[in-house]
Design an enzyme around this catalytic site. Structure first.
Site, short mmCIF file in Angstrom:
data_model
loop_
_atom_site.label_atom_id
_atom_site.label_comp_id
_atom_site.label_asym_id
_atom_site.label_seq_id
_atom_site.Cartn_x
_atom_site.Cartn_y
_atom_site.Cartn_z
N SER A 204 44.74 40.94 16.77
CA SER A 204 45.83 39.94 16.41
C SER A 204 45.78 38.52 17.47
CB SER A 204 47.10 40.54 16.20
OG SER A 204 47.61 41.19 17.39
N HIS A 232 45.18 42.69 10.18
CA HIS A 232 44.52 40.96 10.22
C HIS A 232 43.24 41.03 9.35
CE1 HIS A 232 47.71 39.05 12.51
NE2 HIS A 232 47.75 40.28 13.29
N LYS A 263 50.81 40.12 6.12
CA LYS A 263 49.73 39.02 6.26
C LYS A 263 49.03 38.58 5.36
CE LYS A 263 49.98 41.14 11.13
NZ LYS A 263 51.46 40.66 11.24
C1 PLP Z 1 47.33 44.24 14.55
C2 PLP Z 1 48.98 44.48 13.82
N1 PLP Z 1 49.23 45.60 13.60
C3 PLP Z 1 50.72 45.75 13.06
C4 PLP Z 1 51.54 44.71 13.05
C5 PLP Z 1 52.96 45.18 12.29
O1 PLP Z 1 53.11 44.53 11.22
P1 PLP Z 1 54.45 44.12 10.47
O2 PLP Z 1 54.57 42.98 10.78
O3 PLP Z 1 54.27 44.35 9.13
O4 PLP Z 1 55.56 44.85 11.08
C6 PLP Z 1 51.20 43.39 13.34
C7 PLP Z 1 51.90 42.51 13.10
O5 PLP Z 1 52.86 41.86 13.41
C8 PLP Z 1 49.85 43.34 13.86
O6 PLP Z 1 49.30 42.00 14.34
#
Ligand code: PLP
Length: 421
Positions: A204, A232, A263
């Site tokens: 990310s 992502h 996303k």
């Molecule tokens: C790699 C990754 N995993 C998990 C999440 C968590 O997802 P969520 O925003 O749906 O809680 C995010 C983001 O914020 C992320 O970038």
């Protein structure tokens, strides 16, 4: 207080200060951070997702029209007419909320439809959906791994995976470094019951892709399972947007495929896809699922439709990739250091927190919305300006951003100056 050489890390566990005293100190830090106009967090958008958005400037009280390089809504499906319509219909049919936790009355037919859909989309036998991606990663891991087990994590995995490993032993390997993965697995091989390697498909903060083919091969050789977080990657990579396993031709071969709908899918919520036995176990042991009200009907129906759109309208992904190549080539030509970014996430690595803070202030004033990523979110030498782009950005939007970035890059002398590795 002068915030110049301080960071959030200085207020994490300040010796001798109770929580209210610590909050007071952090408040003083934030005041100076704001005075320096470095507060580029939690800016208030006045309209929904899009390539350009009206944003309230807290410093001037005026509204800015900003080129938005900070959304994970990569395919702009949050605004897709079919996705909106599906949500509207579900809102009217089922009401605003699910009304209960999933096991005790909150499960709707559309929840089951989404679980089946995401399982099939990811090439897995079964799936379970949660109300956030953070909750699915953390909740699933907390219920799967105990004190006799070990999690072998890429050192850049998402915070939700790290938090999910609080009940178990954790070993880190160097980011995307297969020698480091192998030597870590060698050390833990005979010491623990479950060995689980967890990685992100697309990272990310860096936008690079995990070498999943090698990870699966090495993990198998040492009797370890593999979990991949497709946050992502879903909708972005793989021939049909099915993510990292599809990208590496490994669909159905990864033990646990996790991800989020927040996303490229344009909604909210997370999922774990795996075999039916593990998914059933999570239904009854995963506390962030069991003790949390089920996903709203509107979100659920919109996500189902968004997955349909990903499957039937490849044009969004094609436009995204056209923009990715255009933006990347131009940034590289300008001399910016993008690390190993390969996807829609563009880190301009600067390695100097104060410069990043100042650059983001300038970019904000020029109506370019980007995010500063500072220590402790990344090591100081990798502090960065982070941008992400969408399928709906036009070349004109990207050109305007590139012009301002060139100006700011020269002003702060960061062009061809940064190093990574
Ligand atoms: C790699 C990754 N995993 C998990 C999440 C968590 O997802 P969520 O925003 O749906 O809680 C995010 C983001 O914020 C992320 O970038």
């Amino acid at each position: 207080m002068d915030s110049t050489n301080l960071s959030m890390a200085d207020f994490l566990n300040t010796p001798g200060l109770d929580i209210m005293q610590r909050a007071g100190k952090y408040y003083e830090f934030l005041e100076d951070f704001r005075d320096k106009q470095h507060m580029q967090y939690k800016r208030i958008a006045l309209e929904g997702s899009g390539p350009v958005r009206k944003v309230l400037d807290s410093y001037t009280g005026k509204v800015r029209e900003m080129i938005y390089l900070a959304s994970n809504d990569y395919l702009n499906l949050t605004r897709h007419p079919k996705v909106i319509e599906a949500g509207r219909v579900a809102l009217e049919k089922y009401g605003a909320g699910a009304g209960s936790v999933p096991l005790l009355g909150g499960t709707l037919d559309i929840h089951i439809e989404l679980e089946k859909k995401i399982a099939a989309f990811k090439g897995c036998e079964s799936a379970i959906i949660y109300t956030s991606g953070f909750g699915s990663n953390a909740g699933a891991l907390l219920s799967m791994l105990q004190e006799d087990d070990v999690a072998v994590l890429d050192m850049l995995v998402h915070a939700s995976i790290i938090d999910g490993c609080k009940n178990t032993n954790v070993k880190y390997f160097k980011h995307n470094d297969m020698d480091s993965l192998e030597s870590t697995l060698k050390k833990v091989k005979d010491k623990y019951r479950t060995k689980l390697v967890a990685v992100d498909g697309v990272y990310s903060m860096d936008g690079d892709i995990a070498p999943l083919d090698k990870i699966v091969e090495i993990a198998k050789a040492y009797g370890a399972y593999v979990m991949i977080d497709e946050a992502h990657a879903t909708g972005v990579i793989g021939k049909n947007g099915r993510g990292t396993p599809e990208h590496f031709n490994l669909e159905g071969k990864v033990d646990i495929v996790a991800g989020t709908f927040s996303k490229a899918v344009g909604g909210v919520g997370g999922f774990i896809a795996s075999n039916k036995e593990l998914v059933d176990l999570l239904n009854f042991y995963s506390r962030t699922y069991m003790f949390s009200t089920a996903m709203t009907p509107q979100a659920t129906a919109s996500i189902i439709q968004a997955l349909n759109v990903i499957e039937t309208e490849p044009v969004h992904k094609e436009k995204l990739w056209d923009n990715i190549m255009y933006f990347r080539n131009n940034l590289v030509d300008l001399g910016f250091c993008l690390g190993n970014s390969e996807t829609a996430i563009f880190p301009i690595i600067i390695g100097d927190d104060m410069k990043v803070r100042e650059m983001c202030r300038c970019l904000h004033e020029a109506d370019i919305y980007v995010n500063p990523v500072l220590y402790p979110a990344v090591p100081r030498r990798f502090s960065r300006v982070r941008m992400s782009i969408m399928s709906c950005h036009t070349k004109e939007h990207l050109d305007k951003a590139l012009n301002v970035l060139e100006y700011v890059g020269k002003k702060y002398d960061v062009i061809r100056k940064c190093k990574i590795g």
